[in-house]
Design an enzyme around this catalytic site. Structure first.
Site, PDB file in Angstrom:
ATOM      1  N   THR A   1     -58.481 -36.148 -10.634  1.00  0.00           N
ATOM      2  CA  THR A   1     -58.423 -36.699 -11.996  1.00  0.00           C
ATOM      3  C   THR A   1     -57.664 -38.021 -11.975  1.00  0.00           C
ATOM      4  OG1 THR A   1     -56.436 -35.372 -12.422  1.00  0.00           O
ATOM      5  CG2 THR A   1     -58.552 -34.455 -13.150  1.00  0.00           C
TER       6      THR A   1
ATOM      7  N   ASN B   1     -46.497 -57.046  -2.982  1.00  0.00           N
ATOM      8  CA  ASN B   1     -47.013 -57.425  -4.293  1.00  0.00           C
ATOM      9  C   ASN B   1     -48.245 -58.319  -4.247  1.00  0.00           C
ATOM     10  OD1 ASN B   1     -44.837 -56.058  -5.428  1.00  0.00           O
ATOM     11  ND2 ASN B   1     -43.572 -57.894  -5.631  1.00  0.00           N
TER      12      ASN B   1
ATOM     13  N   ARG C   1     -46.805 -48.980 -11.966  1.00  0.00           N
ATOM     14  CA  ARG C   1     -46.388 -49.459 -10.650  1.00  0.00           C
ATOM     15  C   ARG C   1     -45.566 -50.734 -10.767  1.00  0.00           C
ATOM     16  NH1 ARG C   1     -49.509 -52.560  -6.423  1.00  0.00           N
ATOM     17  NH2 ARG C   1     -48.474 -52.146  -4.434  1.00  0.00           N
TER      18      ARG C   1
ATOM     19  N   HIS D   1     -41.850 -51.643  -9.150  1.00  0.00           N
ATOM     20  CA  HIS D   1     -41.609 -52.792  -8.290  1.00  0.00           C
ATOM     21  C   HIS D   1     -40.575 -53.736  -8.892  1.00  0.00           C
ATOM     22  CE1 HIS D   1     -45.066 -52.644  -5.202  1.00  0.00           C
ATOM     23  NE2 HIS D   1     -44.882 -51.436  -5.703  1.00  0.00           N
TER      24      HIS D   1
ATOM     25  N   ASP E   1     -55.469 -40.042  -6.689  1.00  0.00           N
ATOM     26  CA  ASP E   1     -55.657 -38.625  -7.033  1.00  0.00           C
ATOM     27  C   ASP E   1     -57.162 -38.375  -7.003  1.00  0.00           C
ATOM     28  OD1 ASP E   1     -56.167 -36.233  -8.356  1.00  0.00           O
ATOM     29  OD2 ASP E   1     -54.698 -36.557  -9.925  1.00  0.00           O
TER      30      ASP E   1
END
Length: 322
Positions: A245, A96, A64, A68, A242
Site C-alpha cells: 500500500t 539530496n 522525507r 533531511h 511499501d
C-alpha cells in the site's frame, strides 16, 4: 545605601525576568501561532491536500524533506535554501541531489501563508506542519505539531553529506546515526515506518535486489524488471518502498520486512536477526502501537536544535535568506 541595594535588587530581578523570557522563547508549543495566525493550519493543509491529490507520492517526499532538514543541524529550514554564486546550500549534497523533492509545494504554502499572515510563519514550521499533514492525508495518524522555530541563515552541505543515513547502512550504523541526533533505537524503527509511503530510485536498491540473499526471490525478480543490473541504466526508475500500500500510511511496511521484501538494504536491516527484530514484529501486528511510537518520535525529532527567540529569522522566501 538603600538606593544602591534597591538598584541591585532591581537588576537581579530584571536579569531573572530576561532569563525567564529567554527560556520561554526556547520552548516550542502547538499554540505558538494561535493568536497571530489562526488560519495557519487549514491554509497549509489545503495546499498539501492539493499537491497529494495531483501526485500521491508527494506526501512521502514532504515527510522525507522534514527528516533531511532536522538531521542536518536541527529543524531550521536550511534544507530549503538554494545555492547561489556566494552561498552553498544542502540541496546538492549527495543524499539530496536529484532525490529530495517537493520544494515547489513548500513555496506554494509559503505564498498562501504570507497572504494571510505576512512575515510571521517560518519556513521551518511550514515544513513541520506539511510533514504532519502528509501523513494524515494518506490515512495516517495526526498530532499537535510543536511550533515556534525560526529559519537558519546558514546551511551545511558537508553536514548533509555526513549526518543523513544512507540506504547502504548496517543496523549498527543506523542506530549510531539516530543516537547522534538524540533519538533512540525505538525512534529509529518507528520513524523508518515513514517508508510505508513514497518511492525510491533504482540506484538506491540495485545492489540489494541483485546481490543480497535475505530477499524474497519473487520480489527481487519483480524489482529487477524495472531496475537493470547495469549501473548506467535506469538509475532514476522508481519502485514503491511499501510493496502493498505505497500510498497509504499504515503498518504494512513492517510486514514487508518480515517477508524479506524490504526495498532498501537499510530497511531490511531492521529485520535481519538483530536487536530491532522484536519491535518490527510488534509493529507488524499492532498498528496502534506503531502510530503512537511514530508520533512520539516525530515530535522528538522536531525538537532537534530548533532556532527560537531572536535566533535566525523568518524568511520571506523559503529559498533564500532575507
Amino acid at each position: 545605601m538603600a538606593s544602591y541595594v534597591s538598584s541591585v535588587a532591581f537588576l537581579i530581578i530584571a536579569y531573572f525576568v530576561m532569563v525567564s523570557i529567554g527560556n520561554s522563547n526556547a520552548q516550542l508549543t502547538p499554540n505558538f501561532y494561535s493568536t497571530s495566525c489562526p488560519k495557519l493550519f487549514p491554509t497549509v493543509r489545503s495546499v498539501v491536500q492539493s499537491a497529494i491529490n495531483k501526485e500521491a507520492r508527494m506526501g512521502g517526499s514532504l515527510l522525507r524533506m522534514f527528516f533531511h532538514d532536522c538531521f542536518v543541524n536541527g529543524c531550521d529550514g536550511s534544507v530549503l535554501l538554494d545555492d547561489t554564486s556566494t552561498f552553498t546550500g544542502e540541496k546538492n549534497a549527495f543524499p539530496n541531489k536529484n532525490s529530495l523533492r517537493g520544494f515547489e509545494v513548500i513555496d506554494q504554502i509559503k505564498t498562501a501563508v504570507e497572504k494571510i499572515c505576512p512575515g510571521i510563519i517560518s519556513c521551518a514550521d511550514i515544513l513541520a506542519i506539511a510533514a504532519r499533514d502528509s501523513v494524515n492525508i494518506l490515512k495516517g495518524p495526526t498530532w499537535n505539531v510543536k511550533l515556534g522555530r525560526r529559519d537558519a541563515k546558514t546551511a551545511s552541505q558537508s553536514a548533509a553529506n555526513t549526518n543523513l543515513a544512507a540506504p547502504t547502512f548496517s543496523l549498527s550504523a543506523l542506530i549510531s546515526n539516530f543516537k547522534n541526533q538524540g533519538l533512540s533505537t525505538t525512534d529509529l524503527v518507528a520513524l523508518s515506518g515513514a517508508h510505508t509511503i513514497g518511492q525510491a530510485t533504482c540506484v538506491t536498491f540495485r545492489t540489494r535486489i541483485y546481490n543480497e540473499s535475505n530477499i524474497d526471490a519473487s520480489f527481487a525478480k519483480t524489482r529487477q524488471a524495472t531496475c537493470p543490473r547495469a549501473s548506467n541504466t535506469g538509475n532514476a526508475n522508481l519502485a514503491p518502498l511499501d510493496v502493498q500500500t505505497p500510498n497509504n500510511f499504515d503498518n504494512l511496511y513492517y510486514k514487508d520486512l518480515i517477508s524479506q521484501k524490504g526495498l532498501l538494504h537499510s530497511d531490511q536491516q531492521l529485520f535481519s536477526g538483530g536487536s530491532t527484530n522484536a519491535l518490527v514484529q510488534t509493529y507488524s501486528t499492532n498498528p496502534a502501537r506503531f502510530n503512537a511510537d511514530f508520533i512520539t518520535a516525530m515530535i522528538k525529532m522536531g525538537d532537534i536544535k530548533p532556532l527560537t527567540g531572536t535566533s535566525g529569522e523568518v524568511r520571506k522566501n523559503c529559498r533564500k535568506i532575507n
